[in-house]
Scaffold this motif. Structure first.
Motif, PDB file in Angstrom:
ATOM      1  N   ARG A  91       0.652  -1.265   0.049  1.00  0.00           N
ATOM      2  CA  ARG A  91      -0.086  -0.044  -0.115  1.00  0.00           C
ATOM      3  C   ARG A  91       0.846   1.132   0.145  1.00  0.00           C
ATOM      4  NH1 ARG A  91      -2.949  -2.964   3.933  1.00  0.00           N
ATOM      5  NH2 ARG A  91      -2.232  -1.350   5.483  1.00  0.00           N
ATOM      6  N   ARG A  92       2.101   1.033   0.596  1.00  0.00           N
ATOM      7  CA  ARG A  92       2.765   2.369   0.781  1.00  0.00           C
ATOM      8  C   ARG A  92       3.620   2.571  -0.402  1.00  0.00           C
ATOM      9  NH1 ARG A  92       4.839   0.686   5.802  1.00  0.00           N
ATOM     10  NH2 ARG A  92       6.779  -0.460   4.700  1.00  0.00           N
ATOM     11  N   PHE A  97      -3.986   5.843  -2.987  1.00  0.00           N
ATOM     12  CA  PHE A  97      -5.321   6.187  -2.908  1.00  0.00           C
ATOM     13  C   PHE A  97      -5.759   7.261  -3.113  1.00  0.00           C
ATOM     14  CE2 PHE A  97      -5.169   1.717  -0.977  1.00  0.00           C
ATOM     15  CZ  PHE A  97      -6.177   1.281  -1.512  1.00  0.00           C
ATOM     16  N   LEU A 104      -8.129  14.181   3.848  1.00  0.00           N
ATOM     17  CA  LEU A 104      -7.015  14.801   4.324  1.00  0.00           C
ATOM     18  C   LEU A 104      -6.998  15.101   5.810  1.00  0.00           C
ATOM     19  CD1 LEU A 104      -6.735  17.833   1.553  1.00  0.00           C
ATOM     20  CD2 LEU A 104      -5.411  15.522   1.519  1.00  0.00           C
ATOM     21  N   GLU A 112       2.337  18.993   4.434  1.00  0.00           N
ATOM     22  CA  GLU A 112       2.336  18.014   5.477  1.00  0.00           C
ATOM     23  C   GLU A 112       1.532  16.928   5.097  1.00  0.00           C
ATOM     24  OE1 GLU A 112       3.561  20.714   9.490  1.00  0.00           O
ATOM     25  OE2 GLU A 112       1.467  20.105   9.054  1.00  0.00           O
ATOM     26  N   LEU A 116       3.051  13.246   4.454  1.00  0.00           N
ATOM     27  CA  LEU A 116       2.542  12.046   5.540  1.00  0.00           C
ATOM     28  C   LEU A 116       2.893  11.008   4.664  1.00  0.00           C
ATOM     29  CD1 LEU A 116       1.250  11.619   8.239  1.00  0.00           C
ATOM     30  CD2 LEU A 116      -0.931  11.717   6.970  1.00  0.00           C
ATOM     31  N   GLY A 117       2.571  10.776   3.297  1.00  0.00           N
ATOM     32  CA  GLY A 117       2.535   9.490   2.675  1.00  0.00           C
ATOM     33  C   GLY A 117       3.959   8.945   2.588  1.00  0.00           C
ATOM     34  N   MET A 119       6.183   9.893   5.014  1.00  0.00           N
ATOM     35  CA  MET A 119       6.730   9.384   6.265  1.00  0.00           C
ATOM     36  C   MET A 119       6.418   8.133   6.694  1.00  0.00           C
ATOM     37  SD  MET A 119       5.727  12.919   8.491  1.00  0.00           S
ATOM     38  CE  MET A 119       6.205  14.609   8.000  1.00  0.00           C
ATOM     39  N   VAL A 120       5.223   7.792   6.363  1.00  0.00           N
ATOM     40  CA  VAL A 120       4.624   6.350   6.788  1.00  0.00           C
ATOM     41  C   VAL A 120       5.838   5.328   6.303  1.00  0.00           C
ATOM     42  CG1 VAL A 120       2.734   4.632   6.488  1.00  0.00           C
ATOM     43  CG2 VAL A 120       2.398   7.132   6.864  1.00  0.00           C
ATOM     44  N   ARG A 122       8.699   4.883   7.101  1.00  0.00           N
ATOM     45  CA  ARG A 122      10.246   5.258   7.052  1.00  0.00           C
ATOM     46  C   ARG A 122      10.462   5.935   8.730  1.00  0.00           C
ATOM     47  NH1 ARG A 122       9.585   8.053   2.090  1.00  0.00           N
ATOM     48  NH2 ARG A 122      11.332   7.646   0.611  1.00  0.00           N
ATOM     49  N   TYR A 127      13.800   9.080   7.424  1.00  0.00           N
ATOM     50  CA  TYR A 127      13.037  10.224   6.949  1.00  0.00           C
ATOM     51  C   TYR A 127      13.920  11.573   7.064  1.00  0.00           C
ATOM     52  CZ  TYR A 127       9.793  13.992   6.454  1.00  0.00           C
ATOM     53  OH  TYR A 127       9.102  15.099   6.245  1.00  0.00           O
ATOM     54  N   ARG A 170      -0.794  13.720  -2.543  1.00  0.00           N
ATOM     55  CA  ARG A 170      -0.368  12.617  -1.455  1.00  0.00           C
ATOM     56  C   ARG A 170      -0.281  11.135  -2.034  1.00  0.00           C
ATOM     57  NH1 ARG A 170      -4.665  12.140   3.200  1.00  0.00           N
ATOM     58  NH2 ARG A 170      -5.717  10.946   1.709  1.00  0.00           N
TER      59      ARG A 170
ATOM     60  N   MET B   1       7.806   7.894  11.869  1.00  0.00           N
ATOM     61  CA  MET B   1       8.130   9.532  11.964  1.00  0.00           C
ATOM     62  C   MET B   1       6.827  10.305  11.854  1.00  0.00           C
ATOM     63  SD  MET B   1      10.182  11.816  11.799  1.00  0.00           S
ATOM     64  CE  MET B   1       9.842  13.561  11.483  1.00  0.00           C
ATOM     65  N   TYR B   2       5.893   9.652  11.100  1.00  0.00           N
ATOM     66  CA  TYR B   2       4.526  10.214  11.150  1.00  0.00           C
ATOM     67  C   TYR B   2       3.981  10.607  12.819  1.00  0.00           C
ATOM     68  CZ  TYR B   2       2.351   5.982  11.455  1.00  0.00           C
ATOM     69  OH  TYR B   2       1.808   4.595  11.915  1.00  0.00           O
ATOM     70  N   LEU B   5       4.830  13.812  14.354  1.00  0.00           N
ATOM     71  CA  LEU B   5       4.237  14.925  13.705  1.00  0.00           C
ATOM     72  C   LEU B   5       3.013  15.076  14.073  1.00  0.00           C
ATOM     73  CD1 LEU B   5       4.074  17.345  11.699  1.00  0.00           C
ATOM     74  CD2 LEU B   5       3.398  15.582   9.847  1.00  0.00           C
ATOM     75  N   ILE B 385      -7.075   6.485   7.010  1.00  0.00           N
ATOM     76  CA  ILE B 385      -6.108   7.071   6.030  1.00  0.00           C
ATOM     77  C   ILE B 385      -4.810   6.696   6.015  1.00  0.00           C
ATOM     78  CG2 ILE B 385      -5.280   9.191   5.218  1.00  0.00           C
ATOM     79  CD1 ILE B 385      -8.035  10.514   6.369  1.00  0.00           C
ATOM     80  N   ARG B 387      -3.677   3.688   7.473  1.00  0.00           N
ATOM     81  CA  ARG B 387      -3.688   2.474   7.056  1.00  0.00           C
ATOM     82  C   ARG B 387      -3.856   2.570   5.495  1.00  0.00           C
ATOM     83  NH1 ARG B 387      -4.719  -1.762  10.049  1.00  0.00           N
ATOM     84  NH2 ARG B 387      -3.129  -2.609   8.450  1.00  0.00           N
ATOM     85  N   ALA B 388      -4.462   3.213   4.853  1.00  0.00           N
ATOM     86  CA  ALA B 388      -4.420   3.348   3.310  1.00  0.00           C
ATOM     87  C   ALA B 388      -3.254   3.893   2.704  1.00  0.00           C
ATOM     88  CB  ALA B 388      -5.594   4.040   2.969  1.00  0.00           C
ATOM     89  N   LEU B 389      -2.411   4.625   3.464  1.00  0.00           N
ATOM     90  CA  LEU B 389      -1.038   5.038   3.176  1.00  0.00           C
ATOM     91  C   LEU B 389      -0.081   3.941   3.548  1.00  0.00           C
ATOM     92  CD1 LEU B 389      -1.165   8.663   4.561  1.00  0.00           C
ATOM     93  CD2 LEU B 389      -1.392   7.793   1.891  1.00  0.00           C
ATOM     94  N   GLY B 390      -0.346   2.962   4.097  1.00  0.00           N
ATOM     95  CA  GLY B 390       0.634   2.051   4.565  1.00  0.00           C
ATOM     96  C   GLY B 390       1.148   1.770   5.693  1.00  0.00           C
ATOM     97  N   ALA B 391       0.482   2.584   6.596  1.00  0.00           N
ATOM     98  CA  ALA B 391       0.788   2.513   8.137  1.00  0.00           C
ATOM     99  C   ALA B 391       0.431   1.021   8.706  1.00  0.00           C
ATOM    100  CB  ALA B 391       0.190   3.461   8.911  1.00  0.00           C
TER     101      ALA B 391
END
Lengths: 242, 495
Positions: A91-92, A97, A104, A112, A116-117, A119-120, A122, A127, A170, B1-2, B5, B385, B387-391
């Protein structure tokens, strides 16, 4: 532009949801092959399973009874065999998506939200090493989508179209080969929706992105290379394809 | 890292986490204040006790220890012992100048050596001071105007005879032992009716035979040379110091000629004179206690061990004429009758109170839990969101645990600061409560000390602050697990 080997493929995809005591089959053996660089629109009535298909393709959900020959295949690999962490990485890195309601994070600025995309997934050190490049890439994307000047604003200060372009940025920040868009214009007026579709088309043209877009509007589906339709839980070729 | 923030942004953009931090702050401040006051109470108790008693003592009550000068020399020869002083302790019936009777614990001391073993000089109250106490704005303190003779009299426990000018034994009672002083705001003692160093009291003691029988009441008038304050109310309200030789004489513990052949019915050959007894030597003066101050770098326990060694040699040298080493009591000041039990009771009370308040602070866990549970419900879409970004699920859990830790950190820091401000100003706050609302929590006659003692132990403070963070993390644990277990598809569809 269209490659012969499918980058993303759904084979005999099945998904049933529970609604109280009832079991509601949504997908009943859906098949879809998306070639690299292709822009595919998925049409269907409300509740037909369009979003479910997109979630399964994006690894957000797992299909029922996937085996070696059925399920979702990314570059020939069955997502059913992916571990939880491999699916997170998929997914990363491999998909991005875009949602109808932008999704957002309201506490973050536009920039940011885009970063964020990146950062996840890493670590802090990883990062920090790449922060400058990530920031530059995010800013570049926002500029390319025409909202670079809004990068330090909060989402609430943006119009719907600007928010959706921020969401597209993003989704693209990690350069995924596949973009999955769920009714990206569903919450916008027609003119703004057209701008978003132009953006998606431009992204596809510039980056060679594969795009799977879910919509209920055939006119919007016309912007895709190909349109399919979900009817009774299976994917059919849409009659009005260009 | 997120997580870093988002923690920052969640913390600064919402009221809920600040409420959680407030809960942690109140709990940590409450525990810290209670612990500091209780620790201060114990520390003051220990300091005051040591001030009056030195580090260790050799005691043989009632009949006392003869040849104590030799014992003191032997004790002072030990490297663990810096110096010693002889004392006699007894109860006295006291007639105050207006005739009011009191019972005092009377300690006969040699002023000079007593000052070397204890902090006697520091406790003497009536001595000149250069500047008024910080809160004595009206300069009511008589010490601003008195001469230095009161200090000199206190150190020697003497007063010049008004007729001859020769020094005569005097008494130095505790500042609150007569009831003639009153505390003015700001810690100033103001004499009312009488200035005690100019007065005299009648002291009656009851000499006791070696068999424990009362012999005869001895009464004598003594001038008051000064007053002292250790800070331990119990001592300052019930104790007086007196010159050692005076009390030795009154109790029959001074040096006396020993005679033989005394027969009250025996007359000489002519029958007109009683037969004089034959002198058989001198019974040495005695004291009930020799106090010991440990040498620099040695503990009271080491001084006690050295005293035991020295006494063994002393007993061997003097034979049956001195108390048997098996029975004589040699102890540190903390092992003194009542002191050990009292200190142990105070320590247990501190542990009990801190534990109880610690349990009360568990409410912070439930508050943080409730607030975080609500926040996770509020942030369902954000979780979808991410999780969708891969968290990952652990990544999402860590976001809320970290958030809990930061809330705990902020709450603990604020709680620590609040506790510091309150503890360092606890007496002015108490005074203000008394003046404004009539609330007096601290009664010195009950709690031993005239002011609320407090002591912030850095280790204890660190423990409480770390506990605040830990409680916050524990409170955030279940909401974090809930967040991690959320189905991303349901989360994204959540309205």
């Amino acid at each position: 532009m269209v490659h012969e080997t499918p980058i993303l493929e759904a084979r005999d995809l099945r998904k049933t949801y529970r609604l109280g005591r009832a079991r509601v089959p949504v997908l009943r053996g859906a098949d879809l092959a998306v070639a690299r660089g292709e822009f595919v629109a998925v049409l269907g009535a409300s509740g037909s399973g369009k979003s479910t298909l997109l979630h399964l393709l994006g690894g957000l959900d797992r299909p029922d009874g996937a085996d070696a020959d059925s399920g979702v295949f990314f570059e020939g690999q069955n997502l059913a065999r992916f571990s939880e962490s491999a699916l997170n990485a998929y997914r990363r890195r491999s998909v991005g998506f875009v949602f109808q309601f932008y999704h957002l994070l309201p506490e973050l600025t536009v920039l940011e939200n885009v970063m964020l995309g990146a950062m996840v997934g890493r670590g802090r050190l990883g990062y920090l090493r790449e922060r400058a490049a990530v920031r530059a890439g995010a800013s570049e994307l926002l500029d390319a989508l025409g909202i670079g000047r809004l990068s330090h604003r909060r989402p609430r200060a943006l119009s719907g179209g600007e928010r959706q372009r921020a969401a597209i940025a993003r989704a693209l920040v990690n350069h995924p080969p596949v973009l999955l868009a769920d009714e990206p214009t569903g919450n916008l007026d027609r003119a703004t929706g057209a701008v978003i579709l132009d953006s998606l088309a431009e992204v596809r043209d510039r980056l060679g992105q594969t795009i799977v877009m879910v919509t209920h509007d055939p006119a919007i589906a016309d912007r895709a290379d190909r349109a399919v339709e979900i009817v009774d839980g299976v994917v059919r070729r849409h009659a009005g394809v260009i | 890292m997120y997580q870093s923030l988002l923690t920052r942004r969640y913390l600064t953009s919402r009221v809920m986490p600040l409420l959680a931090a407030l809960a942690v702050m109140l709990c940590t401040a409450m525990v810290l204040i209670v612990w500091s006051v209780m620790s201060g109470f114990l520390a003051s108790l220990l300091a005051s006790g040591r001030t009056m008693m030195g580090d260790a003592a050799v005691t043989w009550p009632v009949s006392g220890i003869p040849h104590y000068e030799d014992l003191m020399s032997r004790l002072e020869a030990e490297p663990e012992i810096a110096t010693t002083t002889p004392t006699i302790e007894t109860l006295a019936l006291v007639g105050l100048p207006d005739g009011e009777p009191r019972i005092w614990r009377l300690i006969g001391v040699d002023g000079e050596s007593y000052d070397r073993v204890t902090a006697y000089r520091d406790t003497i109250w009536w001595k000149p001071i250069d500047r008024p106490l910080p809160k004595d704005r009206e300069r009511l303190d008589p010490r601003l105007t008195i001469g230095g003779e009161y200090l000199a009299h206190a150190l020697t426990l003497t007063e010049p005879d008004p007729a001859t000018g020769a020094p005569r034994p005097a008494v130095v009672p505790g500042l609150w032992a007569t009831g003639y002083n009153q505390r003015a705001p700001g810690g100033v003692a103001i004499p009312r009716f009488r200035f005690m160093p100019d007065e005299e009291v009648t002291i009656s003691v009851l000499p006791i035979s070696q068999r424990g029988a009362a012999i005869d009441v001895k009464a004598r008038r003594f001038p008051i040379a000064n007053e002292f304050q250790t800070g331990l109310y119990e001592v300052d309200a019930n104790t007086a110091l007196i010159r050692l030789d005076a009390v030795q004489e009154m109790l029959g513990m001074d040096a006396a000629e020993r005679v033989t052949g005394f027969d009250p019915f025996s007359v000489d050959g002519a029958g007109d004179r009683f037969v004089e007894p034959e002198p058989a030597g001198v019974d040495p003066a005695r004291v009930t206690t020799v106090m010991v101050r440990a040498a620099e770098g040695f503990t009271p326990e080491e001084a006690r061990a050295a005293a035991q060694r020295a006494y063994a040699g002393f007993a061997a040298a003097h034979g049956p004429g001195v108390p048997d080493p098996s029975f004589v009591r040699i102890y540190t000041w903390q092992e003194r009758d009542g002191v050990r039990t009292f200190i142990a009771a105070v320590k247990k009370e501190i542990a009990l109170t801190v534990t109880l308040f610690g349990f009360i602070s568990l409410t912070a866990v439930f508050l943080v839990f409730a607030i975080f549970w609500s926040m996770v419900s509020d942030k369902v879409k954000d979780i979808g969101i991410l999780r969708a970004l891969g968290a990952s699920r652990p990544g999402v859990a860590w976001l809320f645990l970290r958030y809990g830790a930061v809330v705990g950190l902020v709450g603990s820091a604020l709680g620590g600061a609040a506790a510091w401000v309150i503890v360092t100003n606890i007496n002015p706050i108490h005074d203000w409560l008394g003046a404004a609302l009539g609330i007096t929590v601290w009664d010195p006659s009950i709690y031993y000390f005239p002011e609320i003692p407090s002591r912030v132990d850095p280790a204890a403070a660190a423990l409480v602050l770390a506990g605040g963070v830990a409680f916050s993390v524990v409170g955030a644990l279940a909401p974090a697990i809930k967040a991690a277990r959320l189905d991303p598809v349901r989360a994204l569809r959540y309205e």
